[in-house]
Design a protein around this motif. Structure first.
Motif, PDB file in Angstrom:
ATOM      1  N   GLN A   1       0.783  -1.133  -0.014  1.00  0.00           N
ATOM      2  CA  GLN A   1       0.067  -0.012   0.035  1.00  0.00           C
ATOM      3  C   GLN A   1       0.829   1.177  -0.116  1.00  0.00           C
ATOM      4  O   GLN A   1       0.544   2.122  -0.630  1.00  0.00           O
ATOM      5  CB  GLN A   1      -0.816  -0.039   1.144  1.00  0.00           C
ATOM      6  CG  GLN A   1      -1.900   1.131   0.923  1.00  0.00           C
ATOM      7  CD  GLN A   1      -2.942   1.123   2.216  1.00  0.00           C
ATOM      8  OE1 GLN A   1      -2.803   1.103   3.331  1.00  0.00           O
ATOM      9  NE2 GLN A   1      -4.325   1.151   1.499  1.00  0.00           N
ATOM     10  N   PHE A   2       2.026   1.337   0.835  1.00  0.00           N
ATOM     11  CA  PHE A   2       2.852   2.458   0.843  1.00  0.00           C
ATOM     12  C   PHE A   2       3.543   2.789  -0.631  1.00  0.00           C
ATOM     13  O   PHE A   2       3.583   3.776  -1.192  1.00  0.00           O
ATOM     14  CB  PHE A   2       4.013   2.174   1.942  1.00  0.00           C
ATOM     15  CG  PHE A   2       5.181   3.139   1.940  1.00  0.00           C
ATOM     16  CD1 PHE A   2       4.634   4.481   2.432  1.00  0.00           C
ATOM     17  CD2 PHE A   2       6.405   2.931   1.513  1.00  0.00           C
ATOM     18  CE1 PHE A   2       5.699   5.480   2.608  1.00  0.00           C
ATOM     19  CE2 PHE A   2       7.243   3.908   1.481  1.00  0.00           C
ATOM     20  CZ  PHE A   2       6.811   5.197   1.966  1.00  0.00           C
ATOM     21  N   THR A   3       3.753   1.474  -1.170  1.00  0.00           N
ATOM     22  CA  THR A   3       4.369   1.888  -2.502  1.00  0.00           C
ATOM     23  C   THR A   3       3.445   2.226  -3.709  1.00  0.00           C
ATOM     24  O   THR A   3       3.703   2.950  -4.552  1.00  0.00           O
ATOM     25  CB  THR A   3       5.030   0.460  -2.940  1.00  0.00           C
ATOM     26  OG1 THR A   3       5.998  -0.169  -2.112  1.00  0.00           O
ATOM     27  CG2 THR A   3       5.742   0.254  -4.355  1.00  0.00           C
ATOM     28  N   SER A   4       2.346   1.606  -3.450  1.00  0.00           N
ATOM     29  CA  SER A   4       1.095   2.191  -4.329  1.00  0.00           C
ATOM     30  C   SER A   4       0.897   3.488  -4.028  1.00  0.00           C
ATOM     31  O   SER A   4       0.303   4.162  -5.197  1.00  0.00           O
ATOM     32  CB  SER A   4       0.060   1.076  -4.508  1.00  0.00           C
ATOM     33  OG  SER A   4      -0.542   0.991  -3.128  1.00  0.00           O
ATOM     34  N   ALA A   5       0.867   3.962  -2.982  1.00  0.00           N
ATOM     35  CA  ALA A   5       0.516   5.402  -2.681  1.00  0.00           C
ATOM     36  C   ALA A   5       1.509   6.194  -3.342  1.00  0.00           C
ATOM     37  O   ALA A   5       1.211   7.340  -3.892  1.00  0.00           O
ATOM     38  CB  ALA A   5       0.573   5.579  -1.086  1.00  0.00           C
ATOM     39  N   LEU A   6       2.898   5.914  -3.324  1.00  0.00           N
ATOM     40  CA  LEU A   6       3.787   6.555  -3.952  1.00  0.00           C
ATOM     41  C   LEU A   6       3.689   6.559  -5.462  1.00  0.00           C
ATOM     42  O   LEU A   6       3.846   7.585  -6.043  1.00  0.00           O
ATOM     43  CB  LEU A   6       5.229   5.972  -3.457  1.00  0.00           C
ATOM     44  CG  LEU A   6       5.623   6.241  -2.338  1.00  0.00           C
ATOM     45  CD1 LEU A   6       7.349   5.316  -2.058  1.00  0.00           C
ATOM     46  CD2 LEU A   6       6.153   7.607  -1.664  1.00  0.00           C
ATOM     47  N   MET A   7       2.915   5.541  -5.908  1.00  0.00           N
ATOM     48  CA  MET A   7       2.804   5.518  -7.566  1.00  0.00           C
ATOM     49  C   MET A   7       1.629   6.561  -7.616  1.00  0.00           C
ATOM     50  O   MET A   7       1.752   7.137  -8.519  1.00  0.00           O
ATOM     51  CB  MET A   7       2.434   4.003  -7.761  1.00  0.00           C
ATOM     52  CG  MET A   7       3.519   3.184  -7.770  1.00  0.00           C
ATOM     53  SD  MET A   7       2.858   1.510  -8.280  1.00  0.00           S
ATOM     54  CE  MET A   7       4.204   0.657  -7.977  1.00  0.00           C
ATOM     55  N   MET A   8       0.693   6.510  -6.890  1.00  0.00           N
ATOM     56  CA  MET A   8      -0.498   7.417  -7.116  1.00  0.00           C
ATOM     57  C   MET A   8      -0.365   8.567  -6.888  1.00  0.00           C
ATOM     58  O   MET A   8      -0.869   9.780  -7.784  1.00  0.00           O
ATOM     59  CB  MET A   8      -1.575   7.036  -6.029  1.00  0.00           C
ATOM     60  CG  MET A   8      -2.279   5.647  -6.220  1.00  0.00           C
ATOM     61  SD  MET A   8      -3.562   5.106  -4.980  1.00  0.00           S
ATOM     62  CE  MET A   8      -4.008   6.889  -4.164  1.00  0.00           C
ATOM     63  N   TYR A   9       0.780   8.992  -6.133  1.00  0.00           N
ATOM     64  CA  TYR A   9       1.017  10.509  -5.951  1.00  0.00           C
ATOM     65  C   TYR A   9       2.162  11.001  -6.826  1.00  0.00           C
ATOM     66  O   TYR A   9       2.862  12.136  -6.779  1.00  0.00           O
ATOM     67  CB  TYR A   9       1.412  10.987  -4.531  1.00  0.00           C
ATOM     68  CG  TYR A   9       0.243  11.070  -3.567  1.00  0.00           C
ATOM     69  CD1 TYR A   9      -0.307  12.126  -3.447  1.00  0.00           C
ATOM     70  CD2 TYR A   9      -0.200   9.976  -3.026  1.00  0.00           C
ATOM     71  CE1 TYR A   9      -1.435  12.301  -2.647  1.00  0.00           C
ATOM     72  CE2 TYR A   9      -0.968  10.153  -2.015  1.00  0.00           C
ATOM     73  CZ  TYR A   9      -1.869  11.062  -1.812  1.00  0.00           C
ATOM     74  OH  TYR A   9      -3.042  11.402  -1.129  1.00  0.00           O
ATOM     75  N   GLY A  10       2.606  10.044  -7.815  1.00  0.00           N
ATOM     76  CA  GLY A  10       3.503  10.506  -8.734  1.00  0.00           C
ATOM     77  C   GLY A  10       5.043  10.503  -8.273  1.00  0.00           C
ATOM     78  O   GLY A  10       5.890  11.047  -9.148  1.00  0.00           O
TER      79      GLY A  10
ATOM     80  N   GLY B   1       4.353   4.216 -12.054  1.00  0.00           N
ATOM     81  CA  GLY B   1       3.364   2.711 -11.711  1.00  0.00           C
ATOM     82  C   GLY B   1       2.389   2.797 -12.813  1.00  0.00           C
ATOM     83  O   GLY B   1       2.109   3.770 -13.526  1.00  0.00           O
ATOM     84  N   PRO B   2       1.697   1.689 -12.879  1.00  0.00           N
ATOM     85  CA  PRO B   2       0.625   1.443 -13.655  1.00  0.00           C
ATOM     86  C   PRO B   2      -0.556   2.259 -13.352  1.00  0.00           C
ATOM     87  O   PRO B   2      -0.717   2.635 -12.187  1.00  0.00           O
ATOM     88  CB  PRO B   2       0.230   0.010 -13.451  1.00  0.00           C
ATOM     89  CG  PRO B   2       0.663  -0.352 -11.959  1.00  0.00           C
ATOM     90  CD  PRO B   2       1.988   0.304 -11.702  1.00  0.00           C
ATOM     91  N   GLY B   3      -1.489   2.090 -14.238  1.00  0.00           N
ATOM     92  CA  GLY B   3      -2.687   2.790 -14.351  1.00  0.00           C
ATOM     93  C   GLY B   3      -3.478   2.322 -13.052  1.00  0.00           C
ATOM     94  O   GLY B   3      -4.426   3.168 -12.531  1.00  0.00           O
ATOM     95  N   TRP B   4      -3.563   1.200 -12.852  1.00  0.00           N
ATOM     96  CA  TRP B   4      -4.327   0.468 -11.701  1.00  0.00           C
ATOM     97  C   TRP B   4      -3.575   0.632 -10.166  1.00  0.00           C
ATOM     98  O   TRP B   4      -3.902  -0.279  -9.420  1.00  0.00           O
ATOM     99  CB  TRP B   4      -4.522  -0.928 -11.969  1.00  0.00           C
ATOM    100  CG  TRP B   4      -3.229  -1.652 -12.480  1.00  0.00           C
ATOM    101  CD1 TRP B   4      -3.074  -1.855 -13.893  1.00  0.00           C
ATOM    102  CD2 TRP B   4      -2.550  -2.364 -11.812  1.00  0.00           C
ATOM    103  NE1 TRP B   4      -1.948  -2.906 -13.946  1.00  0.00           N
ATOM    104  CE2 TRP B   4      -1.532  -3.131 -12.694  1.00  0.00           C
ATOM    105  CE3 TRP B   4      -2.165  -2.606 -10.542  1.00  0.00           C
ATOM    106  CZ2 TRP B   4      -0.252  -3.957 -12.366  1.00  0.00           C
ATOM    107  CZ3 TRP B   4      -1.192  -3.457  -9.995  1.00  0.00           C
ATOM    108  CH2 TRP B   4      -0.276  -3.990 -10.885  1.00  0.00           C
ATOM    109  N   SER B   5      -2.605   1.515  -9.861  1.00  0.00           N
ATOM    110  CA  SER B   5      -2.117   1.517  -8.765  1.00  0.00           C
ATOM    111  C   SER B   5      -2.916   1.935  -7.736  1.00  0.00           C
ATOM    112  O   SER B   5      -2.951   1.602  -6.382  1.00  0.00           O
ATOM    113  CB  SER B   5      -0.844   2.658  -8.749  1.00  0.00           C
ATOM    114  OG  SER B   5      -1.331   3.876  -9.225  1.00  0.00           O
TER     115      SER B   5
END
Length: 194
Positions: A81-90, A94-98
């Motif tokens: 979740q932490f890694t995907s949050a970093l993806m979401m915030y740019g 990351g992929p579009g489904w982060s």
């Protein structure tokens, strides 16, 4: 007179921008709920007569092993979740489904953490007999309070950009320290067993 539906609408004034500051209740209610959840869990854990055990799963040698492995799985999902949050915030590519990964990894972390917390509160209670156990008890209650606040804040609109990352970071940090004071301690004391 007929109106042309394809005519430009540039002549119409735009709605005025909403410069109202969000009410304090938008932040106060989640903070109060967080405090109430954390205090309620702590009070229950303190006044409840610990049962000694609440559950055990087949294939595990002890409830300590079950809790340690479930907590480790929860921390794994929290790292996702932490890694995907970093993806979401740019901050990371990351992929579009982060965002979907972020939501589902958070749900999985929470679902795996709940039986651990139930066992801790029911079987052991809120204890303070040594520093490690005190911090574990305190942060365990804090984690569920902060998690409650994060879930309430997710439904709010027009939050400051920094607020969700800060609250999410507090949730992640609390879970990490909970794991360090329990599962890691268990694995170092009793070995990596099932």
């Amino acid at each position: 007179m007929t109106a042309d539906p394809n005519a430009a609408t540039q002549g119409f004034p735009s709605p005025p921008p909403d410069h109202h500051r969000p009410s304090a209740a938008r932040y106060l209610v989640p903070a109060l709920v967080a405090a109430a959840v954390a205090v309620a869990l702590g009070v229950y854990g303190k006044v409840h007569d610990p049962a000694g055990t609440a559950f055990n799963l087949a294939g595990f040698s002890s409830t300590g092993a079950v809790k340690s492995w479930l907590a480790t799985v929860a921390v794994f999902f929290a790292l996702v979740q932490f890694t995907s949050a970093l993806m979401m915030y740019g901050k990371l590519p990351g992929p579009g489904w982060s965002s979907t990964l972020h939501r589902w990894s958070g749900r999985a972390a929470f679902l795996v953490a709940v039986p651990v917390a139930v066992h801790c509160l029911y079987a052991l209670g809120y204890q303070t007999y040594e520093t490690r156990v005190f911090w574990h008890s305190l942060l365990g209650c804090f984690f569920f309070g902060a998690f409650s606040a994060k879930m309430l804040l997710l439904r709010s609109e027009r939050l400051p950009n920094w607020l969700l990352p800060v609250v999410g970071g507090l949730v992640f940090a609390a879970l990490t320290i909970i794991w360090l004071t329990s599962a890691l301690w268990f694995f170092r004391t009793f070995g990596v067993t099932t």
